[in-house]
Design a protein around this motif. Sequence first.
Motif, PDB file in Angstrom:
ATOM      1  N   ASN A 416      42.300 -19.116  -1.497  1.00 49.96           N
ATOM      2  CA  ASN A 416      40.997 -18.834  -2.092  1.00 49.96           C
ATOM      3  C   ASN A 416      40.329 -17.666  -1.377  1.00 49.96           C
ATOM      4  N   TRP A 417      39.559 -16.891  -2.135  1.00 41.87           N
ATOM      5  CA  TRP A 417      38.969 -15.675  -1.602  1.00 41.87           C
ATOM      6  C   TRP A 417      37.936 -15.953  -0.532  1.00 41.87           C
ATOM      7  N   ASP A 418      38.044 -15.191   0.547  1.00 46.85           N
ATOM      8  CA  ASP A 418      37.101 -15.227   1.650  1.00 46.85           C
ATOM      9  C   ASP A 418      36.719 -13.782   1.962  1.00 46.85           C
ATOM     10  N   ALA A 419      35.451 -13.432   1.788  1.00 52.70           N
ATOM     11  CA  ALA A 419      35.009 -12.056   1.982  1.00 52.70           C
ATOM     12  C   ALA A 419      35.214 -11.570   3.410  1.00 52.70           C
ATOM     13  N   ALA A 420      35.473 -12.472   4.342  1.00 53.13           N
ATOM     14  CA  ALA A 420      35.747 -12.060   5.716  1.00 53.13           C
ATOM     15  C   ALA A 420      37.054 -11.280   5.820  1.00 53.13           C
ATOM     16  N   ASP A 421      37.865 -11.313   4.766  1.00 55.60           N
ATOM     17  CA  ASP A 421      39.143 -10.594   4.778  1.00 55.60           C
ATOM     18  C   ASP A 421      39.027  -9.142   4.345  1.00 55.60           C
ATOM     19  N   VAL A 422      37.827  -8.706   3.951  1.00 49.99           N
ATOM     20  CA  VAL A 422      37.644  -7.297   3.594  1.00 49.99           C
ATOM     21  C   VAL A 422      37.996  -6.434   4.804  1.00 49.99           C
ATOM     22  N   GLY A 423      38.831  -5.438   4.586  1.00 52.89           N
ATOM     23  CA  GLY A 423      39.225  -4.525   5.644  1.00 52.89           C
ATOM     24  C   GLY A 423      40.426  -4.950   6.448  1.00 52.89           C
ATOM     25  N   LYS A 424      41.033  -6.100   6.130  1.00 57.27           N
ATOM     26  CA  LYS A 424      42.174  -6.584   6.909  1.00 57.27           C
ATOM     27  C   LYS A 424      43.517  -6.082   6.385  1.00 57.27           C
ATOM     28  N   GLY A 425      43.480  -5.169   5.418  1.00 58.13           N
ATOM     29  CA  GLY A 425      44.665  -4.435   5.029  1.00 58.13           C
ATOM     30  C   GLY A 425      45.838  -5.276   4.579  1.00 58.13           C
ATOM     31  N   MET A 426      47.028  -4.937   5.080  1.00 58.49           N
ATOM     32  CA  MET A 426      48.254  -5.568   4.622  1.00 58.49           C
ATOM     33  C   MET A 426      48.334  -7.042   5.020  1.00 58.49           C
ATOM     34  N   ALA A 427      47.641  -7.429   6.074  1.00 60.09           N
ATOM     35  CA  ALA A 427      47.617  -8.848   6.448  1.00 60.09           C
ATOM     36  C   ALA A 427      46.901  -9.667   5.382  1.00 60.09           C
TER      37      ALA A 427
END
Length: 730
Positions: A416-427
């Motif tokens: 499920n989407w978590d906005a904390a993942d913005v900017g974490k690229g290929m991971a």
Amino acid sequence: MSKQHDIAASQDAVNDYDEDAVVNPSANPHFEDILAARLSRRVALKGGLSTTAAALLGGSILSACGGDGGGEAAPAPAPAPAPAPAPLKIGFTAVAKNKNDLVTVAEGYNVSILHALGDPMHFGDESWKDDGSESADSYNRRIGDGHDGMYWFGLSETGSYDAKRSDRGLLACNHEYVVAPYVMHPNGRSAGAARNAGEVEKEIYAHGVSIVEVKRDGGNAAMVRGSRYNRRVTSATTMDFTGPAKGNAQLQTLFSPTGVQTRGTNNNCANGYTPWGTYLTCEENYLNVISRAAGDDAQRSAKEVVSLARYGLPQNRKSPYLWDTAGSADLFARWNSSATAGAAAADYRNTINTFGWVVEIDPFAPDSTPAKRTALGRFNHEGAWPAEAVAGKPVVIYMGDDSRNEYIYKFVSKANWDAADVGKGMAAGAKYLDEGTLYVARFNADGSGTWLELSFGKNGLDAANTTYAFADQGDVLINARLAADVLGATKMDRPEWGAVNPVNGEVYMTLTNNSTRTAATANAANPRVYVDMKGTASQPGNPNGHIIRWREDAADVTKMTWDVYLFGAQQDAAADVNLSSLTDVNDFSSPDGLYFDKRGMLWIQTDDGAYTDVTNCMMLAALPGKVGDGGVATAAGGMQTRAGAKATADTLRRFLVGPKECEITGIAMTPDYKTLFFNVQHPGEDTAPDWAAKTFGSYWPANQTDATVKKRPRSATVVITRKDGGEIGL
């Protein structure tokens, strides 16, 4: 995606791969027997508004309660809701249809060129010289050919993704194919059954993706030459396989005997993006560059032969580009997908299986390795369009298989989407794109639709299947077309670009045209059978195409309802052909590119061959309604259908017309809506050049500002701004 053209032998060229070649032998329906009466029924959208819609309507209304002496206090007055924004209105005068050799845009707008084929991205390489003398190796650092899908990523001062930034960003742009008349070579493509190695090397590097930094100073946007972010990803770039098919025996090659890597992304048509800030580029007509030897069936298992046939690669097939004939070096030999050794890991028999994927690239990490995300399936990917990400809900991506009689797909992530993942690229890409469920669409006869799960062990997708004995989930994804056949997916007419309306979540997809439509195959969703005249030539079937849209049931995301948003037609066509009541300000043919900006304005681009006796290809702006806003109509040929609301000059209007013999494609916009980028692909492609006289079918883009300039035509990215600095389209 590019039109396919017959190129005269005198051009020392061969035909591009024909995406209209039918390789789907299944008995799955073409929407037949869809009942018009049932089409009028529409399920009301359930549940809450999307976050975008809620914002547009003024946000939440808060209330408070408290105690005083044990009694219930009166509720505190709710704050007044923010005023709703004014309704969108198209604010420009429609551009007239024309056959000029330049980009003609609405009055009040500026046109400039960001970059074109062969422009250097770094210092040290000389500028485009207009003579084809640039070295092959330099195309690892030059803008590629056949500009197509693209996306704008705002760039912060610290080098991270900033979704709100408009004056500085990274523009990722696909390069679909090497365009005839091969202007990157001194005198076009050399003649002969075997290709020139230097020319082929240059073409290999001219495919793929360009990523460039762009800065806007006032109203001017320019590429930042020498930026550390400037990068080429080509048909020779090393890439990882990830997801369920990683390491599958069908991906083993001499380059990667374990099937975990490959080289190159090819024939990149439309695109997508992720909410965490990476680029999705999609491999479509990869058969342009892949050959297979005569007698190769005898070297293959029965399963392999079935798979190769379903994906359009018969034995004794020579690719149009003949890259495999340029020599024995691995750079060239890998383009022949024939069994030549005792094991798959010792040759390139599986080359075909290494293409047809969605590829993720992190534009903010120029040294990162791109990944082919196999969970999204293998087919002729036109693009990959995400629904708006919602916290706590899966990431959803829609895809089309751009070939006649192929399917529409949807991927739903496990995470499920978590906005904390913005900017974490290929991971982040691995988290959301390597695990999930792939679905294929079936449009039912009652006007509803169903998403069918493509998972091993379900719905007959197992080793006992008589169509194809699936071994595991990797096998299902590598052979997604065969899996969709088994489930009875609905055959579509070349699903091309898609777009998701940010206001209400409805999904749109272009069905570009179908010259083979007959009365026997007409149905409610593909209802028109007529003859369109191009000069004195008859064009039968449905040569002008249409756009379908659907709304998913909020309570059950495997269900949907659909209608036909717009029918392409010339304005003076009969009423049962021109079902959308198009007029001189908005008639069009062969819709292809689609893009919703965040305001909810829809941009429609054309890749046409049917109406080009009247006008070059174009881009229109639209303010669409919603599924079910029209009614039942009878189309040419007598078939009943459900058409969306008729277009008017207020809801659909022509914004620009391109130069001669081009496709208008690829669109991106800055978050402030003040800069619009789009691509002109293959200007002058239909006319054989005279190399001695230096005459071409188009002289664009060199002639955009000076009609007397006569230089080779090049695909290019165009920048549109308003002269008064305002928002585009309003």
